[in-house]
Structure formats: structure tokens, C-alpha cells
Design a protein around this motif. Structure first.
Motif, PDB file in Angstrom:
ATOM      1  N   UNK A  90      44.855  36.217  33.837  1.00  0.00           N
ATOM      2  CA  UNK A  90      44.764  35.526  34.748  1.00  0.00           C
ATOM      3  C   UNK A  90      46.055  34.653  34.732  1.00  0.00           C
ATOM      4  N   UNK A  91      46.872  34.208  33.514  1.00  0.00           N
ATOM      5  CA  UNK A  91      48.025  33.537  33.894  1.00  0.00           C
ATOM      6  C   UNK A  91      49.341  34.440  33.684  1.00  0.00           C
ATOM      7  N   UNK A  92      49.268  35.575  33.123  1.00  0.00           N
ATOM      8  CA  UNK A  92      50.506  36.436  32.954  1.00  0.00           C
ATOM      9  C   UNK A  92      50.572  37.738  33.466  1.00  0.00           C
ATOM     10  N   UNK A  93      49.448  38.129  33.677  1.00  0.00           N
ATOM     11  CA  UNK A  93      49.446  39.656  33.814  1.00  0.00           C
ATOM     12  C   UNK A  93      49.752  39.793  35.484  1.00  0.00           C
ATOM     13  N   UNK A  94      50.845  40.850  35.580  1.00  0.00           N
ATOM     14  CA  UNK A  94      51.415  41.018  36.757  1.00  0.00           C
ATOM     15  C   UNK A  94      50.690  41.820  37.878  1.00  0.00           C
ATOM     16  N   UNK A  95      49.392  41.695  38.039  1.00  0.00           N
ATOM     17  CA  UNK A  95      48.467  42.203  39.040  1.00  0.00           C
ATOM     18  C   UNK A  95      48.906  41.461  40.694  1.00  0.00           C
ATOM     19  N   UNK A  96      48.922  42.305  41.567  1.00  0.00           N
ATOM     20  CA  UNK A  96      49.250  41.642  42.837  1.00  0.00           C
ATOM     21  C   UNK A  96      48.087  40.957  43.558  1.00  0.00           C
ATOM     22  N   UNK A  97      47.752  39.572  43.446  1.00  0.00           N
ATOM     23  CA  UNK A  97      46.598  39.179  43.775  1.00  0.00           C
ATOM     24  C   UNK A  97      46.661  38.987  45.274  1.00  0.00           C
ATOM     25  N   UNK A  98      47.811  39.088  45.828  1.00  0.00           N
ATOM     26  CA  UNK A  98      47.942  38.774  47.289  1.00  0.00           C
ATOM     27  C   UNK A  98      47.676  40.185  47.949  1.00  0.00           C
ATOM     28  N   UNK A  99      47.803  41.242  47.450  1.00  0.00           N
ATOM     29  CA  UNK A  99      47.406  42.681  47.882  1.00  0.00           C
ATOM     30  C   UNK A  99      46.055  42.559  47.954  1.00  0.00           C
ATOM     31  N   UNK A 100      45.259  42.247  46.725  1.00  0.00           N
ATOM     32  CA  UNK A 100      43.986  42.345  46.590  1.00  0.00           C
ATOM     33  C   UNK A 100      43.401  41.420  47.768  1.00  0.00           C
ATOM     34  N   UNK A 101      43.877  40.109  47.885  1.00  0.00           N
ATOM     35  CA  UNK A 101      43.326  39.422  48.859  1.00  0.00           C
ATOM     36  C   UNK A 101      43.427  40.148  50.314  1.00  0.00           C
ATOM     37  N   UNK A 102      44.351  40.609  50.562  1.00  0.00           N
ATOM     38  CA  UNK A 102      44.686  41.075  51.957  1.00  0.00           C
ATOM     39  C   UNK A 102      43.721  42.488  52.165  1.00  0.00           C
ATOM     40  N   UNK A 103      43.486  43.140  51.235  1.00  0.00           N
ATOM     41  CA  UNK A 103      42.476  44.323  51.199  1.00  0.00           C
ATOM     42  C   UNK A 103      41.117  43.843  51.380  1.00  0.00           C
ATOM     43  N   UNK A 104      40.612  42.673  50.571  1.00  0.00           N
ATOM     44  CA  UNK A 104      39.512  42.250  51.027  1.00  0.00           C
ATOM     45  C   UNK A 104      39.281  41.388  52.163  1.00  0.00           C
ATOM     46  N   UNK A 105      40.227  40.750  52.784  1.00  0.00           N
ATOM     47  CA  UNK A 105      40.257  40.450  54.135  1.00  0.00           C
ATOM     48  C   UNK A 105      40.244  41.437  55.072  1.00  0.00           C
ATOM     49  N   UNK A 106      40.807  42.595  55.035  1.00  0.00           N
ATOM     50  CA  UNK A 106      40.750  43.801  55.853  1.00  0.00           C
ATOM     51  C   UNK A 106      39.406  44.236  55.889  1.00  0.00           C
ATOM     52  N   UNK A 107      38.661  44.211  54.573  1.00  0.00           N
ATOM     53  CA  UNK A 107      37.302  44.907  54.694  1.00  0.00           C
ATOM     54  C   UNK A 107      36.367  43.817  55.140  1.00  0.00           C
TER      55      UNK A 107
END
Length: 401
Positions: free
Chosen positions: A69-86
């Protein structure tokens, strides 16, 4: 080889995540963390502690989960955009198939936190003092603007934006969300409470071909007959009404006395405004409510019936605090908080689309989702047994050795 997590490859959670193409944005290890989070939130609820997540993953320590949650460099914005599109595709498809309108429901809530000591080295980011309309007082915490989409009885979270008054107002956040929506397939309505009923959102909604319907503060000025020059505030105008001026209507099994005004508002040339009081509280100023519609072809009952479609967002706030840890999460950085929001939305959307047929009953849906996770666990044990994995090794994986 024994798997390091107990969700089988046939799990509905994995299928759901693959529908979102999350394997394009997340590594295999990160996906396993996401699966663990969703499983924990569904199976036992989330109390804000990463230890609850670690307990479901035999190979992950509490610090590993916190690091995700705090340091892993995953792109939460891209995940959010994918969810929004779905979500928007699903809602638009439903509207196209059923002919039902699309509702864009906007509101905000506060996650209360303890006021930090002046000596605190790492206070939770983006906290501040906010006016709580629910409690009627100022509270300390984080405020977030939430947008949900609805078509018929299908209601899904679309986005959650952490409010930072030094960066962007809540009105501006809502305006940007509306301006980035596709045009509705059929009819479309933006539903908001009185805080958001302003010219900026009126115009943004019209630009995207959505009708704005919202609550309205009773200190707004209208210009009825006899008050054409200076106008009169809604609560003052309501005091001039008599029993003969109002009508009794029934909206969603409740009876209200209403008065409908069509005309100028202080920042609109033409609008439909409804003054409403419950049947048993007629002319009680404290019970007075006002609503506005920018579609002047709608009658009074239509406007009220459209507006009540915003109620699921209140359920969403209540249930995500009760079951998904909205008031209890312990991460402190803005990035970690946004990642938690993404995981919360993934969980809520998962149970809504993949598990429950009743989008308006979260408690019922979460029970069905828990059965799904428990079934996956039993299926995993069965597969390990068929593969000849020693019983003791299975016990170790389940942390019951």
C-alpha cells in the motif's frame, strides 16, 4: 507445487480482475496482493489493519502487505481508470438494452480521524477540519467526493477523489467528473444534494446532455409574482403559502405537500423549483426541503421520483464504513490512501457485478460474496488433495498447522 495463496485459478475474483485487464498494469505478485485484499474485505470485513490481510496469505507478512500500500510502485490511477471504463460500459449497455436512464450520483463523506499531536512526526496526509452535515458540527478527518452511476437497480461506484481544499474545490472535482462523462445513451440525470446545486454544475451537466436534478438550499432567491424586482428567499416565500397553494403527492410511498415554482432563480433564467414538506409537518420551516430541475417539462412527481434515485450513495457510505474500513484505515500517505480507495472500489464492484443480483442490498450481497470465497477455499483444498499434497502441508498453507 503448492500455491502460496488459497484462491483457485477458477476464482470469480481472478476472473473479475482479468476482465478489467489488470494484468496489464500489475505484476503477478501485485495481483496476488489485490486478490488477498478483496478476499479479506469480503470474507471477514476490513477493520483497517493490514494484519487481517496478511492472515489470508501464507507467504505474506504484515510488513509486506503494508509495503504494497505505501511503497509498492503500482499504478493505482491506471487501475482506477480501467475500473471506471468497465463501470461506464456496463451502465451504458444496460441503458441501451433496457431504455432506462443513466443517473450520475455525486456526494461526499468524511472519514473521521483523531486530531494529531503537535509533536506527531508523520500525521495522516490530506486531513483537516470539515463541516459534517450528518453530525451538524465540524469534525477532523479526510473528506472524499464520490460518484456513483446507476441504471435501473444496478448501482456502481465510478470514482472516489480525496478532497484537498488547497488544490481543488469539491464543486470543481464534480464538474471535472461530469465533463469527462460520455453522452448518455438515452436520458441522463445528475443527482446531487444542495451543496452541489450551483451554476457550474448546471452548465457542466447540460454540456454533457444530462438533466440536473438536485436539492436546493432554502436561502436561494427566486422571483415570483410580486417579487419580480428584488426577489425573495425560498424559506421566506414558503411562509406566504396557504393550504390552498399546495398539493398533496405521494413519492416512494411517502406523502408530501408541495408547491411548484417555474421561473427565474438568482443564477438561472428558467428552472423548476419544488418546495416540499412531509404531510405531517406542513409549513414547518425545519422540515422544509427544496429541489430543482433544469428540465422544465418534468412535472413535480417526476422530479421527486428521479431525485430519490440518489439514495444508494448514502447506503454506499454507510456500508463501506461498516464493512470495508472507510473510517478505520491506518495508512497515512496520500498515495497509500488512494490505493486503498481503489481496492475498496474493486471489492464493492466485484460483489455487485459478479456475486449479488441485488445491488441495493449490500448486506445480502456481502453474504453471497463470502460464500463464494469460502467455496474457493474448499475447492483449493480439494485440488491439493487430488494432487497428492500432504495434509500437513495444506494445514501449513492455511495457517492451522
Amino acid at each position: 507445487m503448492l500455491e502460496n495463496f488459497i484462491i483457485t485459478a477458477s476464482s470469480s475474483i481472478i476472473k473479475f480482475l482479468l476482465k478489467l485487464d489488470l494484468d496489464l498494469f500489475l505484476t503477478a505478485s501485485q495481483l496476488k496482493h489485490v486478490i488477498a485484499f478483496i478476499s479479506a474485505m469480503v470474507l471477514r470485513g476490513y477493520d483497517g489493519k493490514v494484519s487481517a490481510i496478511a492472515e489470508l496469505s501464507s507467504h505474506r507478512h504484515r510488513t509486506s502487505v503494508g509495503h504494497f500500500l505505501s511503497k509498492s510502485p503500482w499504478k493505482e490511477k491506471l487501475v482506477m481508470e480501467s475500473l471506471k471504463e468497465h463501470v461506464i460500459k456496463r451502465i451504458r449497455k444496460l441503458s441501451e438494452t433496457t431504455g432506462n436512464p443513466i443517473y450520475v450520483i455525486i456526494d461526499d463523506t468524511i472519514s473521521e480521524k483523531t486530531v494529531p499531536s503537535s509533536k506527531a512526526k508523520c500525521p495522516t496526509e490530506k486531513c483537516g477540519f470539515h463541516n459534517s452535515r450528518l453530525k451538524g458540527k465540524t469534525v477532523y478527518g479526510q473528506q472524499m467526493v464520490t460518484v456513483m452511476l446507476r441504471c435501473g437497480n444496478t448501482v456502481l461506484p465510478y470514482t472516489i477523489v480525496l478532497y484537498d481544499k488547497n488544490n481543488m474545490s469539491k464543486i470543481k472535482i464534480a464538474e471535472e467528473v461530469i465533463k469527462n462523462l460520455p453522452f448518455p445513451v438515452n436520458k441522463g440525470y445528475v443527482l446531487c444534494d444542495s451543496w452541489y446545486s450551483c451554476k457550474a454544475l448546471f452548465e457542466a451537466s447540460a454540456e454533457r446532455r444530462y438533466t440536473y436534478i438536485g436539492a436546493l438550499k432554502t436561502n436561494r432567491v427566486i422571483y415570483p409574482k410580486g417579487h419580480e424586482r428584488l426577489g425573495i428567499k425560498l424559506h421566506a416565500f414558503a411562509k406566504t403559502l396557504t393550504q390552498e397553494d399546495v398539493s398533496l403527492v405521494t413519492a416512494r410511498k411517502h406523502e408530501y405537500y408541495v408547491y411548484t415554482y417555474k421561473g427565474k432563480l438568482n443564477d438561472l433564467e428558467e428552472a423548476t423549483i419544488i418546495l416540499s414538506c412531509p404531510k405531517n409537518d406542513i409549513f414547518n420551516e425545519k422540515a422544509l426541503k427544496a429541489f430543482i430541475s433544469l428540465d422544465n417539462t418534468l412535472d413535480t412527481l417526476d422530479i421527486l421520483n428521479h431525485y430519490v434515485y440518489r439514495w444508494p450513495i448514502e447506503i454506499f457510505f454507510r456500508e463501506r464504513k461498516r464493512h470495508l474500513g472507510l473510517d478505520e484505515y491506518q495508512v497515512r500517505s496520500e498515495s497509500a490512501i488512494n490505493k486503498y480507495f481503489v481496492l475498496l472500489m474493486l471489492t464493492y464492484t466485484y460483489w455487485g457485478l459478479e456475486v449479488s443480483l441485488d445491488f441495493l442490498n449490500f448486506s445480502k450481497g456481502i453474504k453471497s460474496a463470502r460464500k463464494k470465497v469460502q467455496q474457493s477455499k474448499v475447492a483449493w483444498i480439494h485440488e491439493q488433495s487430488k494432487a497428492g499434497v500432504p495434509l500437513e502441508q495444506i494445514f501449513q498453507a492455511l495457517k492451522i498447522a
